[in-house]
Design a protein around this motif. Structure first.
Motif, PDB file in Angstrom:
ATOM      1  N   GLY A  97      55.369  55.648  57.076  1.00 42.11           N
ATOM      2  CA  GLY A  97      56.797  55.606  57.350  1.00 42.11           C
ATOM      3  C   GLY A  97      57.158  56.003  58.766  1.00 42.11           C
ATOM      4  O   GLY A  97      56.449  56.756  59.419  1.00 42.11           O
ATOM      5  N   VAL A  98      58.289  55.486  59.240  1.00 42.68           N
ATOM      6  CA  VAL A  98      58.831  55.820  60.550  1.00 42.68           C
ATOM      7  C   VAL A  98      59.887  56.899  60.343  1.00 42.68           C
ATOM      8  O   VAL A  98      60.831  56.717  59.575  1.00 42.68           O
ATOM      9  CB  VAL A  98      59.453  54.576  61.225  1.00 42.68           C
ATOM     10  N   LEU A 121      65.175  52.350  50.610  1.00 43.16           N
ATOM     11  CA  LEU A 121      64.331  51.623  51.536  1.00 43.16           C
ATOM     12  C   LEU A 121      64.070  52.475  52.764  1.00 43.16           C
ATOM     13  O   LEU A 121      64.902  53.262  53.181  1.00 43.16           O
ATOM     14  CB  LEU A 121      64.986  50.304  51.935  1.00 43.16           C
ATOM     15  N   ARG A 122      62.902  52.276  53.364  1.00 41.12           N
ATOM     16  CA  ARG A 122      62.496  53.054  54.522  1.00 41.12           C
ATOM     17  C   ARG A 122      61.707  52.150  55.457  1.00 41.12           C
ATOM     18  O   ARG A 122      60.910  51.336  55.017  1.00 41.12           O
ATOM     19  CB  ARG A 122      61.633  54.210  54.026  1.00 41.12           C
ATOM     20  N   HIS A 123      61.914  52.310  56.756  1.00 38.50           N
ATOM     21  CA  HIS A 123      61.140  51.547  57.728  1.00 38.50           C
ATOM     22  C   HIS A 123      59.713  52.064  57.742  1.00 38.50           C
ATOM     23  O   HIS A 123      59.473  53.257  57.619  1.00 38.50           O
ATOM     24  CB  HIS A 123      61.745  51.672  59.124  1.00 38.50           C
ATOM     25  N   SER A 124      58.769  51.144  57.885  1.00 40.58           N
ATOM     26  CA  SER A 124      57.368  51.541  57.920  1.00 40.58           C
ATOM     27  C   SER A 124      56.612  50.691  58.923  1.00 40.58           C
ATOM     28  O   SER A 124      57.102  49.664  59.391  1.00 40.58           O
ATOM     29  CB  SER A 124      56.732  51.414  56.537  1.00 40.58           C
ATOM     30  N   VAL A 125      55.417  51.146  59.269  1.00 32.82           N
ATOM     31  CA  VAL A 125      54.548  50.427  60.191  1.00 32.82           C
ATOM     32  C   VAL A 125      53.181  50.268  59.540  1.00 32.82           C
ATOM     33  O   VAL A 125      52.767  51.090  58.731  1.00 32.82           O
ATOM     34  CB  VAL A 125      54.412  51.164  61.546  1.00 32.82           C
ATOM     35  N   THR A 164      59.901  55.959  67.441  1.00 36.74           N
ATOM     36  CA  THR A 164      59.667  54.541  67.699  1.00 36.74           C
ATOM     37  C   THR A 164      58.549  54.052  66.780  1.00 36.74           C
ATOM     38  O   THR A 164      57.690  54.847  66.366  1.00 36.74           O
ATOM     39  CB  THR A 164      59.255  54.293  69.163  1.00 36.74           C
ATOM     40  N   PRO A 165      58.531  52.766  66.451  1.00 37.64           N
ATOM     41  CA  PRO A 165      57.453  52.247  65.608  1.00 37.64           C
ATOM     42  C   PRO A 165      56.068  52.471  66.218  1.00 37.64           C
ATOM     43  O   PRO A 165      55.117  52.792  65.513  1.00 37.64           O
ATOM     44  CB  PRO A 165      57.781  50.762  65.477  1.00 37.64           C
TER      45      PRO A 165
END
Length: 96
Positions: free
Chosen positions: A78-79, A44-48, A84-85
């Motif tokens: 992806g972040v 999993l990966r943080h995304s905006v 920062t987002p």
């Protein structure tokens, strides 16, 4: 009349309880899930994502080809670690 045995409580078992039928059986990379198939946890990966509207309130969607077909998604990405987002969204929107 038959003699009934009194039931005593067993101490809890150190083994994990069996999962419900059809439940996901993920394990650490390289370990098997009991039936021989190798499974891994999803990466999993943080995304905006940005919701971009035109004057007629239509939404901008990008079209991406995947192995399973075509996917439409809002622009973004992806972040990176330490980013920062807001900065990630700005970088994704300015990318060519």
């Amino acid at each position: 009349m038959a003699c009934r045995r009194r039931r005593t409580r067993r101490p809890p078992s150190p083994r994990p309880r069996p999962r419900a039928r059809g439940a996901c059986r993920t394990t650490e990379p390289g370990r098997t899930a009991g039936h021989g198939a190798r499974t891994t946890r999803p990466r999993l990966r943080h995304s905006v994502r940005a919701i971009v509207l035109d004057p007629d309130d239509r939404v901008l969607l990008g079209r991406h080809r995947t192995g399973d077909g075509v996917v439409r998604a809002a622009p973004g990405g992806g972040v990176e670690p330490g980013e920062t987002p807001a900065r990630a969204l700005r970088r994704e929107q300015l990318a060519p």
